[in-house]
Write a protein that holds these residues in place. Structure first.
Motif, PDB file in Angstrom:
ATOM      1  N   LEU A   1      35.442  47.403  36.872  1.00  0.00           N
ATOM      2  CA  LEU A   1      34.198  47.578  36.109  1.00  0.00           C
ATOM      3  C   LEU A   1      33.920  46.336  35.251  1.00  0.00           C
ATOM      4  O   LEU A   1      33.209  45.434  35.669  1.00  0.00           O
ATOM      5  CB  LEU A   1      34.265  48.852  35.256  1.00  0.00           C
ATOM      6  N   ILE A   2      34.577  46.254  34.095  1.00  0.00           N
ATOM      7  CA  ILE A   2      34.282  45.123  33.203  1.00  0.00           C
ATOM      8  C   ILE A   2      34.560  43.784  33.906  1.00  0.00           C
ATOM      9  O   ILE A   2      33.797  42.822  33.786  1.00  0.00           O
ATOM     10  CB  ILE A   2      35.053  45.243  31.859  1.00  0.00           C
ATOM     11  N   THR A   3      35.641  43.752  34.686  1.00  0.00           N
ATOM     12  CA  THR A   3      36.001  42.515  35.383  1.00  0.00           C
ATOM     13  C   THR A   3      34.953  42.138  36.426  1.00  0.00           C
ATOM     14  O   THR A   3      34.678  40.960  36.651  1.00  0.00           O
ATOM     15  CB  THR A   3      37.347  42.698  36.112  1.00  0.00           C
ATOM     16  N   ARG A   4      34.371  43.165  37.046  1.00  0.00           N
ATOM     17  CA  ARG A   4      33.361  42.909  38.071  1.00  0.00           C
ATOM     18  C   ARG A   4      32.028  42.489  37.435  1.00  0.00           C
ATOM     19  O   ARG A   4      31.384  41.541  37.871  1.00  0.00           O
ATOM     20  CB  ARG A   4      33.155  44.188  38.899  1.00  0.00           C
ATOM     21  N   VAL A   5      31.654  43.220  36.387  1.00  0.00           N
ATOM     22  CA  VAL A   5      30.391  42.925  35.712  1.00  0.00           C
ATOM     23  C   VAL A   5      30.385  41.484  35.205  1.00  0.00           C
ATOM     24  O   VAL A   5      29.376  40.778  35.297  1.00  0.00           O
ATOM     25  CB  VAL A   5      30.151  43.921  34.558  1.00  0.00           C
ATOM     26  N   HIS A   6      31.526  41.046  34.687  1.00  0.00           N
ATOM     27  CA  HIS A   6      31.593  39.684  34.130  1.00  0.00           C
ATOM     28  C   HIS A   6      32.091  38.668  35.152  1.00  0.00           C
ATOM     29  O   HIS A   6      32.450  37.549  34.787  1.00  0.00           O
ATOM     30  CB  HIS A   6      32.449  39.682  32.862  1.00  0.00           C
ATOM     31  N   LYS A   7      32.126  39.100  36.402  1.00  0.00           N
ATOM     32  CA  LYS A   7      32.470  38.191  37.512  1.00  0.00           C
ATOM     33  C   LYS A   7      33.810  37.488  37.320  1.00  0.00           C
ATOM     34  O   LYS A   7      33.974  36.317  37.662  1.00  0.00           O
ATOM     35  CB  LYS A   7      31.339  37.184  37.745  1.00  0.00           C
ATOM     36  N   LEU A   8      34.762  38.217  36.732  1.00  0.00           N
ATOM     37  CA  LEU A   8      36.122  37.678  36.607  1.00  0.00           C
ATOM     38  C   LEU A   8      36.857  37.809  37.939  1.00  0.00           C
ATOM     39  O   LEU A   8      37.889  37.189  38.143  1.00  0.00           O
ATOM     40  CB  LEU A   8      36.895  38.440  35.519  1.00  0.00           C
ATOM     41  N   ILE A   9      36.354  38.674  38.813  1.00  0.00           N
ATOM     42  CA  ILE A   9      36.920  38.826  40.153  1.00  0.00           C
ATOM     43  C   ILE A   9      35.778  38.754  41.163  1.00  0.00           C
ATOM     44  O   ILE A   9      34.619  39.049  40.826  1.00  0.00           O
ATOM     45  CB  ILE A   9      37.658  40.185  40.316  1.00  0.00           C
TER      46      ILE A   9
ATOM     47  N   ILE B   1      36.687  45.198  46.519  1.00  0.00           N
ATOM     48  CA  ILE B   1      36.923  46.079  47.672  1.00  0.00           C
ATOM     49  C   ILE B   1      38.419  46.363  47.830  1.00  0.00           C
ATOM     50  O   ILE B   1      38.834  47.505  48.033  1.00  0.00           O
ATOM     51  CB  ILE B   1      36.334  45.443  48.960  1.00  0.00           C
ATOM     52  N   ASP B   2      39.223  45.324  47.711  1.00  0.00           N
ATOM     53  CA  ASP B   2      40.680  45.492  47.819  1.00  0.00           C
ATOM     54  C   ASP B   2      41.194  46.441  46.722  1.00  0.00           C
ATOM     55  O   ASP B   2      41.996  47.346  46.984  1.00  0.00           O
ATOM     56  CB  ASP B   2      41.390  44.141  47.691  1.00  0.00           C
TER      57      ASP B   2
END
Lengths: 281, 281
Positions: A131-139, A145-146
């Protein structure tokens, strides 16, 4: 009312958070009625926890997710107020440390999986890692998906070991969040909590909605269901969550274990005085 | 009544458990009065825990010791019923595993030391390592002396890091223990707990008394005091313990932290609508 049906995130039906009214209160007419249902649910939870602890065959994992001020702390304090502290472990997952970041994302989570007989409550969880990591494009999207696949694997592992997994997304509106922040500003017992960071996520609201919808859709299973709980009204939120947990525990059909020793034998051996007294009467 | 004075184990005055009446109820006239005092203490504890969690300067370690059926579980369920599960971690120390035995005796205990802002409750503790082990001669007397010194060092370490340490020995009579075992025999919700092991320690009662007296005397300090709580009456035990913990927390003089940001600044930046609305009224 079976809130497990009402609020279950069906994996094959595309979740649209904006179509769900966060102020709805199905099945509850009034705040007074809510207080009565909550009290009844608390008594059921206390009894079921007692059975869980006695049987030690099952465990319970409760995952709480939601934006800031959605009420995760409130659920623990109120919906679960009747739980005995001996038997409950609350884990808060904050920003990972450097040691934690040097491992896979589930490494810091696994040790908090519930012990048989115990309840684990995750206040935020491994879902922040998509969530937070995806929103802030850290991953990147490949990693999302993984990770979602690995979360499903992880929850299967826990479920196969006897864990009942119940995941709650506390759904509030943007306006309700701002209103709660405003209340905090006025409350001297809580305004120390306020930081710029609370407001930093506001511009990303729609990104969170999207990331949440996808994560919940992809990880809501019969074994580890997600429930989206309308949470603008705290009293409804507490009723819905405590009822769902109590219903799920009751479905396990737990019983107090049978004695592992011959009770008459124990009586004869160690309670001779008791028996003599009874015989004399 | 200041139960901390009444029940404190003074290190320089030889403790004699058999001189202390386990059925005494100083300061409490009736069960009804006890219920009122308990309810008041619970409210104080809930408030103090809130402050502890907010301030995050202190932590609280509660150690519960006592024979089987002395009421350790009951204290957690009743005296501490008002604690919020988020902020309390209960640790049970059972028979050590082979991995634990391959380390020093405090190795398995240290990870359960309370986090700042949290309460740790030890249901049995590192004191078993100078009690049951000593009574059954699993360790020699030199080791007992060494371990007692190491326990003092360990508790100093925790106290210097902000831990308030409160240690309770639940004092019941041998007759009361047997009476409680008899009640268990008659209670289908609890008779599964019964095992031969419950009775195995009975012949060692006097050895436990002696080992307990020496351990408590040698480790009761101003920083990590022991209290011997008359526990034949559960309602008195809960009143005494909840009151002592509430008194100790209140003595810390905790306050909600001051906001770390300029609240007016936050209002201006993020709550423009709120301000406009107020100005318009």
């Amino acid at each position: 009312m079976d809130y497990r049906k009402t609020f279950f995130v069906e994996p094959d039906r595309k979740l649209k958070l904006n179509d769900l009214d966060p102020a709805s209160t199905p099945g509850v007419e009034s705040k007074q009625q809510a207080a009565d249902v909550l009290e009844a649910a608390r008594q059921r939870l206390a009894h079921q926890q007692n059975l869980l602890y006695a049987e030690k065959k099952h465990s319970l994992l409760i995952v709480l997710q939601g934006t800031d001020a959605a009420g995760k702390d409130g659920v623990i304090a109120r919906a679960f107020a009747s739980f005995n502290a001996q038997g409950v472990a609350v884990a808060n997952f904050k920003e990972p440390t450097s040691v934690e970041l040097a491992h896979d994302f589930l490494w810091r989570v696994h040790p908090h999986a519930p012990t048989k007989g115990w309840v684990a409550i995750f206040n935020r969880s491994h879902y922040e890692d998509v969530l937070i990591t995806r929103v802030h494009k850290l991953i990147d999207e490949k990693t999302v998906i993984d990770r979602i696949a690995r979360i499903r694997d992880f929850e299967t592992l826990l479920a196969e070991n006897g864990a009942t997994i119940l995941k709650f997304f506390l759904h509030i509106s943007k306006e309700e969040q701002l209103a709660r922040f405003e209340k905090r500003l006025l409350d001297p017992e809580r305004n120390w909590k306020i930081s710029e960071a609370d407001y930093a996520e506001l511009p990303f609201w729609d990104d969170y909605v999207k990331a949440t919808e996808e994560a919940l859709n992809a990880t809501s299973t019969m074994r580890a269901p997600w429930y989206v709980i309308p949470s603008n009204h705290k009293w409804f939120r507490d009723v819905a969550i405590s009822t769902i947990v109590a219903d799920a525990l009751e479905d396990l059909g737990m019983r107090f274990p049978k004695p592992s020793v011959d009770l008459d034998d124990i009586r004869r051996k160690y309670h001779a005085a008791l028996l003599a007294e009874k015989a004399g009467k």
